[in-house]
Design a protein around this motif. Structure first.
Motif, PDB file in Angstrom:
ATOM      1  N   PHE A  91      47.717  19.553  50.619  1.00  0.00           N
ATOM      2  CA  PHE A  91      47.229  20.665  51.079  1.00  0.00           C
ATOM      3  C   PHE A  91      46.185  20.906  52.011  1.00  0.00           C
ATOM      4  O   PHE A  91      45.726  21.925  52.473  1.00  0.00           O
ATOM      5  CB  PHE A  91      46.571  21.406  49.679  1.00  0.00           C
ATOM      6  CG  PHE A  91      45.517  20.923  48.987  1.00  0.00           C
ATOM      7  CD1 PHE A  91      44.012  20.874  49.582  1.00  0.00           C
ATOM      8  CD2 PHE A  91      45.793  19.716  48.012  1.00  0.00           C
ATOM      9  CE1 PHE A  91      43.282  20.132  49.027  1.00  0.00           C
ATOM     10  CE2 PHE A  91      44.893  19.112  47.555  1.00  0.00           C
ATOM     11  CZ  PHE A  91      43.553  19.029  48.068  1.00  0.00           C
ATOM     12  N   GLY A  92      46.021  19.867  52.754  1.00  0.00           N
ATOM     13  CA  GLY A  92      44.947  19.625  54.065  1.00  0.00           C
ATOM     14  C   GLY A  92      45.200  20.801  55.224  1.00  0.00           C
ATOM     15  O   GLY A  92      43.811  21.261  55.449  1.00  0.00           O
ATOM     16  N   ALA A  93      46.160  21.364  55.428  1.00  0.00           N
ATOM     17  CA  ALA A  93      46.362  22.231  56.747  1.00  0.00           C
ATOM     18  C   ALA A  93      45.902  23.736  56.064  1.00  0.00           C
ATOM     19  O   ALA A  93      45.761  24.462  56.834  1.00  0.00           O
ATOM     20  CB  ALA A  93      47.474  22.306  57.198  1.00  0.00           C
ATOM     21  N   GLY A  94      45.242  23.956  54.704  1.00  0.00           N
ATOM     22  CA  GLY A  94      44.766  24.989  54.400  1.00  0.00           C
ATOM     23  C   GLY A  94      43.363  25.019  54.296  1.00  0.00           C
ATOM     24  O   GLY A  94      42.706  26.064  53.785  1.00  0.00           O
ATOM     25  N   VAL A  95      42.898  23.848  54.379  1.00  0.00           N
ATOM     26  CA  VAL A  95      41.314  23.755  54.333  1.00  0.00           C
ATOM     27  C   VAL A  95      40.841  24.057  55.684  1.00  0.00           C
ATOM     28  O   VAL A  95      41.096  23.086  56.712  1.00  0.00           O
ATOM     29  CB  VAL A  95      41.217  22.298  53.931  1.00  0.00           C
ATOM     30  CG1 VAL A  95      39.556  22.165  53.583  1.00  0.00           C
ATOM     31  CG2 VAL A  95      41.849  22.073  52.570  1.00  0.00           C
ATOM     32  N   GLY A  96      39.971  24.992  55.944  1.00  0.00           N
ATOM     33  CA  GLY A  96      39.374  25.238  57.395  1.00  0.00           C
ATOM     34  C   GLY A  96      38.260  24.478  57.337  1.00  0.00           C
ATOM     35  O   GLY A  96      37.939  23.420  58.206  1.00  0.00           O
TER      36      GLY A  96
ATOM     37  N   TYR B 137      38.611  31.935  61.312  1.00  0.00           N
ATOM     38  CA  TYR B 137      38.250  32.446  60.192  1.00  0.00           C
ATOM     39  C   TYR B 137      38.888  33.757  60.046  1.00  0.00           C
ATOM     40  O   TYR B 137      38.282  34.574  59.047  1.00  0.00           O
ATOM     41  CB  TYR B 137      36.635  32.731  60.386  1.00  0.00           C
ATOM     42  CG  TYR B 137      35.905  31.588  60.487  1.00  0.00           C
ATOM     43  CD1 TYR B 137      35.442  30.543  59.325  1.00  0.00           C
ATOM     44  CD2 TYR B 137      35.644  30.832  61.933  1.00  0.00           C
ATOM     45  CE1 TYR B 137      34.727  29.363  59.480  1.00  0.00           C
ATOM     46  CE2 TYR B 137      34.983  29.451  61.896  1.00  0.00           C
ATOM     47  CZ  TYR B 137      34.621  28.833  60.887  1.00  0.00           C
ATOM     48  OH  TYR B 137      34.047  27.722  61.086  1.00  0.00           O
ATOM     49  N   GLU B 138      39.945  34.156  60.951  1.00  0.00           N
ATOM     50  CA  GLU B 138      40.429  35.640  60.543  1.00  0.00           C
ATOM     51  C   GLU B 138      41.761  35.352  59.778  1.00  0.00           C
ATOM     52  O   GLU B 138      42.078  36.266  59.245  1.00  0.00           O
ATOM     53  CB  GLU B 138      40.686  36.035  61.947  1.00  0.00           C
ATOM     54  CG  GLU B 138      39.723  36.353  62.989  1.00  0.00           C
ATOM     55  CD  GLU B 138      40.116  36.728  64.300  1.00  0.00           C
ATOM     56  OE1 GLU B 138      41.298  36.563  64.695  1.00  0.00           O
ATOM     57  OE2 GLU B 138      39.129  37.081  65.141  1.00  0.00           O
TER      58      GLU B 138
ATOM     59  N   GLY C 111      44.598  32.490  57.109  1.00  0.00           N
ATOM     60  CA  GLY C 111      44.810  32.262  55.914  1.00  0.00           C
ATOM     61  C   GLY C 111      44.229  30.900  55.408  1.00  0.00           C
ATOM     62  O   GLY C 111      44.508  30.221  54.500  1.00  0.00           O
ATOM     63  N   LEU C 112      43.217  30.399  56.136  1.00  0.00           N
ATOM     64  CA  LEU C 112      42.391  29.080  55.719  1.00  0.00           C
ATOM     65  C   LEU C 112      41.448  29.547  54.984  1.00  0.00           C
ATOM     66  O   LEU C 112      40.726  30.445  55.050  1.00  0.00           O
ATOM     67  CB  LEU C 112      41.803  28.693  57.164  1.00  0.00           C
ATOM     68  CG  LEU C 112      42.728  28.009  58.113  1.00  0.00           C
ATOM     69  CD1 LEU C 112      41.998  27.412  59.288  1.00  0.00           C
ATOM     70  CD2 LEU C 112      43.583  26.832  57.648  1.00  0.00           C
ATOM     71  N   TYR C 113      41.310  28.345  54.066  1.00  0.00           N
ATOM     72  CA  TYR C 113      40.030  28.357  53.147  1.00  0.00           C
ATOM     73  C   TYR C 113      38.622  27.881  53.701  1.00  0.00           C
ATOM     74  O   TYR C 113      38.874  26.839  54.112  1.00  0.00           O
ATOM     75  CB  TYR C 113      40.476  27.534  51.581  1.00  0.00           C
ATOM     76  CG  TYR C 113      39.310  27.624  50.832  1.00  0.00           C
ATOM     77  CD1 TYR C 113      39.381  28.839  49.989  1.00  0.00           C
ATOM     78  CD2 TYR C 113      38.280  26.911  50.749  1.00  0.00           C
ATOM     79  CE1 TYR C 113      38.198  29.087  49.001  1.00  0.00           C
ATOM     80  CE2 TYR C 113      37.376  26.950  49.841  1.00  0.00           C
ATOM     81  CZ  TYR C 113      37.130  27.857  49.176  1.00  0.00           C
ATOM     82  OH  TYR C 113      36.237  28.025  48.261  1.00  0.00           O
ATOM     83  N   HIS C 114      37.781  28.666  53.647  1.00  0.00           N
ATOM     84  CA  HIS C 114      36.661  28.127  54.075  1.00  0.00           C
ATOM     85  C   HIS C 114      35.435  28.025  52.847  1.00  0.00           C
ATOM     86  O   HIS C 114      35.730  29.012  51.942  1.00  0.00           O
ATOM     87  CB  HIS C 114      35.855  29.006  55.297  1.00  0.00           C
ATOM     88  CG  HIS C 114      36.726  28.839  56.558  1.00  0.00           C
ATOM     89  ND1 HIS C 114      37.620  29.759  56.908  1.00  0.00           N
ATOM     90  CD2 HIS C 114      36.663  28.052  57.356  1.00  0.00           C
ATOM     91  CE1 HIS C 114      38.413  29.410  57.931  1.00  0.00           C
ATOM     92  NE2 HIS C 114      37.846  28.436  58.306  1.00  0.00           N
ATOM     93  N   ASP C 115      34.610  27.470  52.970  1.00  0.00           N
ATOM     94  CA  ASP C 115      33.546  27.188  51.882  1.00  0.00           C
ATOM     95  C   ASP C 115      32.391  28.154  51.589  1.00  0.00           C
ATOM     96  O   ASP C 115      31.976  28.151  50.726  1.00  0.00           O
ATOM     97  CB  ASP C 115      32.816  25.823  51.976  1.00  0.00           C
ATOM     98  CG  ASP C 115      32.116  25.613  53.519  1.00  0.00           C
ATOM     99  OD1 ASP C 115      31.970  26.770  53.849  1.00  0.00           O
ATOM    100  OD2 ASP C 115      31.660  24.444  53.563  1.00  0.00           O
ATOM    101  N   ASN C 116      32.660  29.283  52.269  1.00  0.00           N
ATOM    102  CA  ASN C 116      31.874  30.584  51.880  1.00  0.00           C
ATOM    103  C   ASN C 116      32.749  31.456  51.160  1.00  0.00           C
ATOM    104  O   ASN C 116      32.320  32.565  50.857  1.00  0.00           O
ATOM    105  CB  ASN C 116      31.344  31.145  53.229  1.00  0.00           C
ATOM    106  CG  ASN C 116      32.524  31.828  54.070  1.00  0.00           C
ATOM    107  OD1 ASN C 116      33.558  30.974  53.922  1.00  0.00           O
ATOM    108  ND2 ASN C 116      32.093  32.602  54.882  1.00  0.00           N
ATOM    109  N   MET C 117      33.948  31.102  50.685  1.00  0.00           N
ATOM    110  CA  MET C 117      34.924  32.109  49.844  1.00  0.00           C
ATOM    111  C   MET C 117      34.741  31.471  48.292  1.00  0.00           C
ATOM    112  O   MET C 117      34.635  30.163  48.338  1.00  0.00           O
ATOM    113  CB  MET C 117      36.532  31.711  50.487  1.00  0.00           C
ATOM    114  CG  MET C 117      36.378  32.251  52.213  1.00  0.00           C
ATOM    115  SD  MET C 117      37.803  31.693  52.858  1.00  0.00           S
ATOM    116  CE  MET C 117      39.354  32.776  52.057  1.00  0.00           C
TER     117      MET C 117
END
Length: 623
Positions: A173-178, A279-280, A282-288
């Motif tokens: 799933f790496g390409a979904g991790v921002g 950050y606009e 479909g990536l997941y970032h660690d502030n979510m």
């Protein structure tokens, strides 16, 4: 004649009808037990409709849903012929009492709208959950599953916490991790601030040319069902020799140079690691937030193993709900990207045998869904199931890394001639005293070639996996540091940290490192690798260029592995400034790289002394 007839009748009765008639087709089996509803145009909040195929059991009782959303072509017909294998997953799910729903992302194939890799609106996933939960045949419990681009959307949409979205199974799933902690990969676009070239080759065959024909919006399901049998919307791109094509400069013109489709590549290649556009979408970032149970699947020879493992740990540490924290599970296989189920009793990854690396993946994932979506009893399972290469065995742990792993430091040292495997570079537990830096030249026009590795999706340019690096290690622009022969076996399982001290005569360059298991006969098998663009050594919000001759501390992005170094083996690392075309070349100018056609040669020095202790730290399992 009568004897002949009786003989064949006896054979028929003994062997059964399957020997004389083919087994029922997958479609026929599916039609017996399922209601099939293809090309349902599911509406999103902005009016865009997404093409969806639904397969559900013939029952009056509401059923749970397994949902797969993908940018790839799932149409059952190709070139006018039914491709039954595409229906196998649906048949398996329906047999187990699930509705199986598969949907194309907006702008892909029969779905309406405009497609944007990594930028698909999160609301599309949320709206799909809402629509499915409202159907009379739904029990309002939805599980998501998929590998690679069919997995990557799951993390960010999970942050929206839709009540019907009950559990996830993200695989590769790496390409979904921002951004996760110090990893600013932005969906595998970067590693350590250097561009990963997999997207250049992948987007050539994926991005939509704005001039390509499209179906009219508002087309009916009836027309789509007819059209799907002879018009699958999948363009056939000419084959490209990516070994040659990826060498073209400037990088921003690579797809254009092979007459590929126009699209979003030319814009994305200009983004820096902390560009607001990351950050606009479909990536997941660690502030979510992330408040869903998940069963994570990772591979040792995939493109983003370390960020994937960091994602798993991030959820365990930061989820607010203890039930969520306690229901994160992880499997790490010794395979290539999305190759979990291709493991055999003698799994070869590249050139190295991993032995029997099989697991019952279908049973594992369905047991997970049976618990969360049906309420069946929970099966006993380890928090972490990981494969240790070298000893070639599956192991379990309560954490990653295992609690028994202790970080042990190995220092780089030499008399100043660590160039190639014929040099004098060593790895030692003793910190060096006097500084005898190792010098090499990095020429962007003659970069170190990627050979094997933790990679995917680059066509014929790089073959992933573990390969003997001996020939590569004859290059003078690769510094080689090797330990003494191990007196006893040693298991290394966890994150691998490394710090190098660099001086150079250019404004910017890259540092690469590769971890190697050296066999008694000299074979040198790569385990993991990483890179750092030095301008980002102090963070990805700013660029810090270097002064000639000054020594800089460079901390590289952690690597990961689980490998047993047998008695008689040696531990080795390679250090250089390129790993191409896995990563793009640093032109050493301090410029953009992506729009440059000429670079400069860098004279790079790796320092190792009490003042500049270049080192690698290995997580060694206590006995």
């Amino acid at each position: 004649m009568k004897r002949t007839y009786l003989f064949f009748l006896l054979v028929f009765l003994l062997l059964g009808t399957d020997s004389f008639a083919q087994e029922k087709s997958i479609l026929a089996q599916l039609e017996e037990i399922a209601i099939i509803d293809q090309k349902v145009m599911m509406p999103m909040r902005d009016g865009v409709r997404l093409a969806t195929d639904i397969y559900r059991p013939k029952t009056a009782q509401p059923v749970p849903i397994i949902f797969s959303r993908t940018p790839y072509n799932f149409n059952a017909y190709r070139d006018g012929e039914l491709q039954e294998r595409s229906l196998q997953t649906a048949l398996e799910a329906v047999k187990r009492g699930y509705a199986y729903v598969v949907q194309n992302e907006r702008g892909r194939f029969f779905s309406e709208g405009e497609w944007d890799i990594l930028g698909t609106p999160l609301t599309d996933g949320y709206d799909a959950f809402t629509w499915m939960a409202a159907q009379p045949w739904s029990n309002q419990k939805i599980g998501t599953i998929g590998c690679s681009s069919t997995a990557e959307w799951q993390m960010a949409v999970a942050s929206l916490n839709h009540p019907a979205h009950v559990a996830l199974v993200p695989q590769a799933f790496g390409a979904g991790v921002g951004r996760i902690g110090n990893y600013y990969e932005q969906g595998n676009w970067y590693r350590g601030g250097a561009g990963q070239m997999l997207f250049t080759a992948w987007l050539y065959g994926t991005q939509h040319d704005p001039m390509a024909p499209k179906l009219p919006e508002g087309i009916s399901q009836e027309d789509l069902l007819r059209l799907q049998k002879f018009y699958d919307m999948a363009p056939r791109y000419p084959k490209v020799d990516w070994k040659v094509a990826l060498s073209h400069l400037p990088v921003q013109d690579i797809i254009k140079n092979v007459n590929g489709p126009q699209g979003i590549y030319e814009e994305m290649i200009t983004r820096k690691p902390n560009d607001p556009k990351w950050y606009e979408g479909g990536l997941y970032h660690d502030n979510m937030e992330f408040e869903k149970p998940a069963y994570w699947f990772v591979s040792w020879y995939d493109v983003s193993t370390s960020p994937n493992l960091a994602m798993y740990n991030h959820i365990i540490t930061n989820a607010k709900d203890p039930k969520v924290r306690d229901n994160q599970y992880l499997v790490i296989a010794p395979t290539l990207h999305c190759s979990f189920t291709r493991a055999t009793e003698n799994t070869i990854v590249g050139e190295r045998s991993m032995g029997d690396a099989r697991l019952p993946y279908n049973e594992m994932t369905y047991a997970w869904f049976d618990y969360w979506l049906k309420g069946d009893p929970k099966k006993e399972m380890a928090k972490v199931t990981y494969f240790t290469m070298g000893s070639n065995k599956w192991q379990t742990s309560d954490t990653w890394p295992p609690k028994e792993a202790e970080m042990t430091t190995y220092y780089l040292n030499s008399a100043g001639k660590a160039n190639s495997r014929n040099g004098d570079g060593i790895l030692t537990n003793k910190k060096p005293g006097k500084d005898n830096p190792d010098t090499f030249q990095y020429d962007p026009m003659n970069p170190v070639t990627s050979y094997g590795g933790n990679v995917c999706c680059t066509g014929n340019a790089v073959q992933g996996g573990s390969y003997d690096q001996q020939e590569m290690e004859l290059r003078e622009d690769i510094l080689v540091y090797t330990s003494e022969v191990l007196a006893e076996g040693m298991e290394v399982s966890g994150f691998i940290e490394s710090t190098l001290y660099l001086s150079t005569d250019v404004k910017d360059t890259d540092l690469t490192i590769k971890l190697i298991d050296v066999y008694p006969d000299g074979k040198a098998y790569n385990l993991d690798e990483t890179i750092q663009r030095v301008r980002y050594r102090e963070g990805y919000e700013k660029e810090m260029f270097m002064e000639s001759g000054k020594v800089y501390e460079v901390n590289l992005t952690p690597m990961s592995t689980s490998n047993y170094f047998e008695k008689g083996h040696r531990i080795r690392i390679e250090v250089s400034s390129s790993n191409f075309p896995r990563f793009d070349r640093n032109m050493n100018t301090g410029g953009n790289n992506y729009d440059e056609t000429e670079g400069v040669v860098a004279t790079n020095k790796i320092h190792h002394s009490s003042k500049y202790p270049s080192f690698i730290s290995l997580p060694i399992m206590k006995k």
